[in-house]
Structure formats: structure tokens, C-alpha cells
Enzyme design. Sequence first.
Site, PDB file in Angstrom:
ATOM      1  N   ASN A   9       0.876  -1.173   0.000  1.00 37.52           N
ATOM      2  CA  ASN A   9       0.000   0.000   0.000  1.00 37.52           C
ATOM      3  C   ASN A   9       0.915   1.225   0.000  1.00 37.52           C
ATOM      4  OD1 ASN A   9      -1.755   2.069   0.571  1.00 37.52           O
ATOM      5  ND2 ASN A   9      -2.362   1.299   2.587  1.00 37.52           N
ATOM      6  N   LYS A  11       0.207   4.278  -0.211  1.00 36.83           N
ATOM      7  CA  LYS A  11      -0.415   5.447   0.444  1.00 36.83           C
ATOM      8  C   LYS A  11      -0.153   6.718  -0.376  1.00 36.83           C
ATOM      9  CE  LYS A  11      -0.242   3.027   4.818  1.00 36.83           C
ATOM     10  NZ  LYS A  11      -0.109   3.071   6.266  1.00 36.83           N
ATOM     11  N   HIS A  95      -9.436   0.797   5.036  1.00 39.44           N
ATOM     12  CA  HIS A  95      -8.142   0.964   5.710  1.00 39.44           C
ATOM     13  C   HIS A  95      -8.341   1.853   6.945  1.00 39.44           C
ATOM     14  CE1 HIS A  95      -4.073   2.262   6.567  1.00 39.44           C
ATOM     15  NE2 HIS A  95      -3.689   1.150   5.972  1.00 39.44           N
ATOM     16  N   GLU A  97      -6.757   4.235   8.076  1.00 41.21           N
ATOM     17  CA  GLU A  97      -6.612   5.689   7.849  1.00 41.21           C
ATOM     18  C   GLU A  97      -7.891   6.263   7.251  1.00 41.21           C
ATOM     19  OE1 GLU A  97      -2.899   5.320   5.762  1.00 41.21           O
ATOM     20  OE2 GLU A  97      -2.004   4.656   7.646  1.00 41.21           O
ATOM     21  N   GLU A 167      -5.246  -5.438  10.452  1.00 34.95           N
ATOM     22  CA  GLU A 167      -4.237  -4.403  10.692  1.00 34.95           C
ATOM     23  C   GLU A 167      -4.514  -3.710  12.018  1.00 34.95           C
ATOM     24  OE1 GLU A 167      -2.253  -3.135   6.801  1.00 34.95           O
ATOM     25  OE2 GLU A 167      -4.016  -1.878   7.056  1.00 34.95           O
ATOM     26  N   GLY A 173       2.641   1.875  10.844  1.00 33.76           N
ATOM     27  CA  GLY A 173       3.564   2.989  10.713  1.00 33.76           C
ATOM     28  C   GLY A 173       4.258   3.353  12.017  1.00 33.76           C
ATOM     29  N   SER A 213       3.609  -2.520  10.184  1.00 35.48           N
ATOM     30  CA  SER A 213       5.066  -2.560  10.360  1.00 35.48           C
ATOM     31  C   SER A 213       5.686  -3.895   9.944  1.00 35.48           C
ATOM     32  CB  SER A 213       5.446  -2.205  11.800  1.00 35.48           C
ATOM     33  OG  SER A 213       5.007  -0.882  12.103  1.00 35.48           O
TER      34      SER A 213
END
Length: 251
Positions: A9, A11, A95, A97, A167, A173, A213
Site C-alpha cells: 500500500n 499510500k 483501511h 486511515e 491491521e 507505521g 510494520s
Amino acid sequence: MRKPYLAGNWKMNLDRRSAIELAIALREGVGERTDVDVGVAPPFVYLDAVLQALDSSPIWVGAQNVADQDSGAFTGEISAAMLADLGVDFTIIGHSERRHVYGETDDQVNTKVHRALEVGLEVILCVGETLEEREAKSTEKVVRTHLTRGLEGVSADDMDRVTIAYEPVWAIGTGLTATPEQAGEVHEYLRGLVSGLYDEGIAGKIRIQYGGSVKPGNVAELMAVPDVDGALVGGASLQPELFLPIVGFQD
Ligand code: PGA
């Protein structure tokens, strides 16, 4: 046996030139290998260029998001039909985010899943708890809601085109990774849920990726967990020298 599925991904990173260069490096590094499935999700505006760069490659190209509407006056949105028209193979949906930064709801996630499946796209449906939710011991409740609401109304036939990505938000991250045990517990729980919602055959076939990660140094131990069938990789998917060893975790 479920074939491992490693997806990157990208991003909101890279520019046109570096997106094409990354795609070419992955095309060369992945070659014709068929022991794993590989996908990349560039920003919308580079999808076309990356599709061209990966034209002769088995690497799938996906979007990071898709509109929950078919077409019309939805300024700034990109429809599933547009993605299919471009030749895109899959889309990431839900996702964290999108959920946490842009307030996407389970209803929207579910509508997006339907929009994508209707036009023949594959879907990576993301689920996962925040640190607060984990500490409050509500991990199972959160992922159950994400999964059951996200899949509402999805037919057994269409489940062939669905991948789940677990996730944990606290691992995205941050450099923190779920331990193989933590990942294994949630993956096993998710597979059990799919079995309850559909049947054991579908639960046995569906691939559940881990994301958060993932790096060359931890991918093998995560992939060794029985219910972990792949990885959704953010930061480490932006550099071929990191993503290719992840793809080649069995080498
Ligand atoms: P990360 O992101 O690998 O940078 O933690 C994972 C993701 O958001 O899919």
C-alpha cells in the site's frame, strides 16, 4: 493450501517518476514467480502509469480506496467502474486511515465492498482495533463488527474475490508489530467468523493478511503462523530492497 498474498500500500507517497521506477524494479524482482501473489496499490493518479509498467508482470495493481456511489455529482471521488475500466485488479477498502482520519463508517465500507465486487474487482477488506480498544479488551468485538458489517450481503460466490487484512491500528507505521501470537489469535478468530457467516469451505479458502510494520526481518515469523496468509505492507513497500525480500520470504 492458501497461496501467500503480499500487497504493498503505497499510500500518499512517491511522484510519477518514482512510482514507475518502483513498479519496474518490482517487475524485474518478482519476474514470473507464481508461488506467491503480489499486489501494489499506488495513488490513483499513478494507477495508469503503474498498470502500463506492470503490463507483462503477474503483479496485481490496486486502488487504495473507492467511492461508495456509482456515478454522478460526487466531487473528488473515483468509482469502482472507473477503476475496472482502467484495468485495475483490486481495491483496498476500510483501511484504518480511511476509518479514523476520514471518518469512514461500516455502512460506507460495506457499500464500497458491494460497488467493487459488482464491477468484478477483487477486494482487500481491512479490519483492526486501536490501542485503546485492545487495552479495553475489545479487539474481538471491533474486528467482528468490521468484518460482519463489511461483508453484509456479500454472496458466498463473491467471497472468492475477497481478502481480509487484519491491521491493528497501533502497529501501523509505528514500528510496533503484533507478535506472531497476537496476530495468530485474531486471524484464527476472523477465520472462525467467516466460517460462521458462510461455511468452512469458504473460511478455509479466504486469505487473511497481516498488516502493521511488516518488514523483511519479521515477515517470515508472521507468515509461519498458520492463519496468516500474507501481508499488507505500507512503509516497507516503497523500496524494492525492502519489499522484494518480503515477497521472497520463503527463499
Ligand atoms: P505500515 O502500514 O507497514 O507502514 O505499518 C501498513 C498499512 O497501513 O497497510
